[in-house]
Design an enzyme around this catalytic site. Structure first.
Site: not given
Length: 727
Positions: A35, A17
């Site tokens: 996520n 990320r």
């Protein structure tokens, strides 16, 4: 317009990320990344959105792996910024990253006197450290790991929440102020274990190093369990450990300070170096150069590996010799993961314990690999490699989207495999299911994977052997059961790893496996595809005199098979010939053939540990000897000429070993020419590096590499059968 991506693979807990965040900022894109238990979800808007995927693929974090990308065009919503959102829970299909050795960046910080984690034994970041061993559930967030009991200090929290920091959402993040602590334990005169007090962490490590130098046996907690450790150069210490552990001769693995130290004791190839220094840091089997008494007597190989945790590196700051680092367990049981169990089971083996209070949720042993020329094979798939997740490579409409498949593997070197949606997962090595402890671990691993993936199997696939513990467990479940023949499962595992279609000529050689005719197979030649197989050749069956005991004591079995005049030279001649008239199971095992050749030639009196026959035959193989025996190729191939040769040349180890291996290679090559099909080789016998190398040069066959070539791959073949045959 807006583009939505769903990305799957190893994309959580690996700095994925933050990488997306940096790329989005660089390209001036707006949107978010998060996520989910289904993978990573990204939505982007902006003029440069078409450049996003190329930039992402070029800048993946070291541990990340993309298996699939799904995209969707949506209406423009006008995002104001790019942000990282909180995790979402959906159906759980994302991959769990294996534990990874400490990275160079963390090591640099650990040895920087100005860094706040100077000499900190639990340093980690998103590119390294524990993953599978600390996870209780997914998504992989701190609250779902054994780190949840350690409240982050304000400095760690700042790093954890900074998308541009290497420790952004590194779930095991910690420091001296907020993280796990080491604990040194010793046994007092009354036999009770007590913790010792020290001023700081480094003095605890220094103290344990001092005890290792003094010849003591210590237990050190690692990523996936405890190691039993002693000075590998101290013959008395090694002998003491063997005596206490009741492990008289099976080789010990050794950990070395660095590659140069390994080179002092071993002859290693470039491929060995690549495996030893890889980010997974497995145990690698390599050629001996200098003999260390008691480590791996009789054979010419060592199992070597490098430090892979910060603690290991700090320990070697005080040691200048290799150490034994073998799994802490009772023989054939799983590696021990907490000190209470360690004290209960191995209190008489160890003198000191170096423990810590970061709980190991999921035990995980060290992986074992071996270079074969420029290739490699896996003998134990565990730390660093497993859980091993693969996407379905078949082109049959995501063939197992409707069925959840649980494959429970073999009895030895057990693993389990899961198949669901378009995912396939291989568990870390579980071990031999020969004790209550190992059976409990097998069942616990199944429950762990059910929990992690919210998985409930529709079908269970197992071996045909009625006495395998995995088979007995499967048949006790209230589920639809399918059974796949053991050696066919080996072939299927290779087909799965290489995504093979069509027919293949399969040489599957191992020690044991339940055959379709109720006998014990093990020297098999199949023509096989994804759906079926035909047994076209096999070793002529012989009696397994003594049943399972013949695995360790091949003497009677061997002498019963050879010619009368040769048999009379052996002291067990009369009893062997008499027992040959008794009722014993029949086998076509190539593994037993190796045992008998080793016994008849005088290399062994009995099998002191599994695999010694093959390693001795490999040790004595001489490439200058080209002699071989021409075996008659029939459906049942008679190996008695090989056994007679071994007996007639007793004591000539090089000649016997070389002729035996040359005969096998010649036989495989001749059969391959008859059928003119692409070749697969598999089964535990092909762990023999010499045999596999020679066959590979002649035939360039397919064989398992990252999936274990031995019984550790059987669950993969079982699951593959389900993927390709159950609709």
């Amino acid at each position: 317009m807006r583009v939505k991506y769903k990305i799957n693979g190893i994309v959580q807990g690996v700095g994925f990320r933050p990488t997306v965040y940096k790329i989005a900022k660089k390209l001036n894109l707006k949107g978010y990344v998060l996520n989910s238990s289904d993978g990573v979800i990204i939505e982007i808007e902006g003029e440069n959105k078409d450049k996003f995927l190329d930039e992402l693929k070029k800048n993946l974090p070291p541990l990340a792996r993309i298996d699939s990308i799904e995209s969707e065009i949506l209406d423009f919503v006008g995002f104001k910024d790019f942000v990282i959102k909180e995790s979402q829970n959906t159906q759980k299909t994302t991959s769990i990253s294996p534990d990874i050795a400490v990275c160079d960046d963390c090591l640099k910080e650990m040895y920087d006197k100005n860094d706040r984690r100077y000499l900190y034994p639990f340093i980690n970041c998103t590119n390294c450290g524990p993953r599978y061993t600390i996870i209780e559930n997914i998504p992989y967030d701190r609250k779902n790991t054994s780190m949840k009991k350690f409240k982050m200090c304000k400095f760690c929290e700042i790093e954890y929440n900074d998308p541009l920091n290497r420790r952004y959402h590194a779930q095991p993040i910690s420091c001296y102020d907020c993280g796990p602590k080491l604990d040194v334990k010793r046994k007092d005169d009354s036999g009770k274990w007590k913790s010792l007090n020290f001023d700081d962490e480094i003095h605890k490590i220094k103290y344990i190093a001092k005890k290792i130098k003094e010849g003591k046996n210590v237990a050190i907690k690692g990523l996936g369990g405890f190691h039993l450790v002693c000075d590998a150069t101290n013959e008395e210490a090694v002998g003491n450990l063997r005596e206490r552990k009741r492990r008289p001769s099976k080789p010990f693995a050794m950990m070395f300070k660095n590659l140069d130290m390994i080179k002092d004791y071993c002859d290693i190839t470039d491929k060995d170096v690549a495996l030893i220094t890889s980010k997974e840091k497995p145990i690698v089997l390599v050629k001996k150069k200098k003999d260390l008494k008691g480590i791996a007597d009789k054979i010419d190989r060592y199992g070597v590996f490098l430090p892979y945790t910060p603690l290991h590196y700090l320990l070697f700051d005080f040691l200048d010799f290799p150490i034994v680092a073998t799994s802490a367990n009772i023989s054939d049981e799983p590696i021990i993961r907490d000190s209470d169990e360690l004290i209960e089971k191995l209190s008489n083996v160890i003198d000191y314990i170096l423990d810590n209070d970061r709980d190991i949720v999921n035990a995980c042993d060290d992986s074992v690999v071996q270079a074969v020329g420029d290739e490699y094979i896996t003998m134990r798939c565990a730390r660093g490699y497993a859980p091993l997740m693969e996407n379905d490579k078949s082109e049959n409409e995501k063939s197992y989207g409707k069925l959840n498949i649980l494959a429970v593997g073999a009895n030895q070197k057990n693993t389990i495999s899961l198949a669901f949606k378009d995912k396939f997962i291989l568990s870390p090595h579980i071990g031999d299911l020969g004790t209550l402890g190992s059976i409990e671990y097998f069942q616990r691993t199944i429950e762990t994977f059910r929990r992690l993936y919210e998985f409930e199997e529709d079908v269970i696939i197992c071996d045909k052997h009625p006495y395998y513990e995995s088979t007995k467990w499967a048949l006790s479940q209230d589920k639809k059961i399918f059974q796949v023949q053991h050696h066919y499962a080996h072939a299927l595992a290779t087909m799965f790893e290489h995504n093979l279609k069509g027919e293949y000529l399969c040489f599957i050689f191992d020690g044991t496996g339940y055959g379709d005719d109720g006998t014990i197979w093990g020297g098999e030649v199949f023509i096989a595809n994804r759906n079926d197989y035909k047994r076209i050749h096999h070793i002529k069956p012989f009696k397994l005199i003594g049943g399972e005991k013949a695995v360790k004591n091949p003497a009677n079995m061997a002498v019963a098979l050879i010619d009368e005049e040769l048999a009379k030279n052996y002291p067990n001649y009369k009893i062997a010939k008499a027992l040959n008239n008794a009722s014993f199971p029949l086998t076509s095992s190539m593994g037993r053939m190796f045992d008998m050749v080793a016994f008849l030639s005088g290399m062994i009196e009995k099998n002191e540990w599994e695999g010694i026959s093959g390693l001795l035959i490999e040790k004595y193989y001489n490439p200058e000897i080209n002699e071989k025996i021409e075996l008659k190729i029939e459906k049942e191939i008679d190996f008695r000429p090989v056994l007679n040769f071994a007996a007639a040349n007793r004591g000539e180890f090089e000649r016997v070993s070389s002729v035996f291996i040359n005969t096998l290679v010649d036989l495989i090559e001749k059969i391959a020419k008859i059928y003119d099909l692409p070749v697969i080789v598999g089964g535990g016998v092909f762990q023999n590096k010499t045999l596999l190398t020679l066959v590979n040069k002649r035939l360039n066959p397919y064989f398992n590499k990252k999936i274990p070539i031995n019984d550790g791959g059987v669950s993969v073949g079982q699951a593959a059968w389900g993927i390709w045959n159950l609709k």
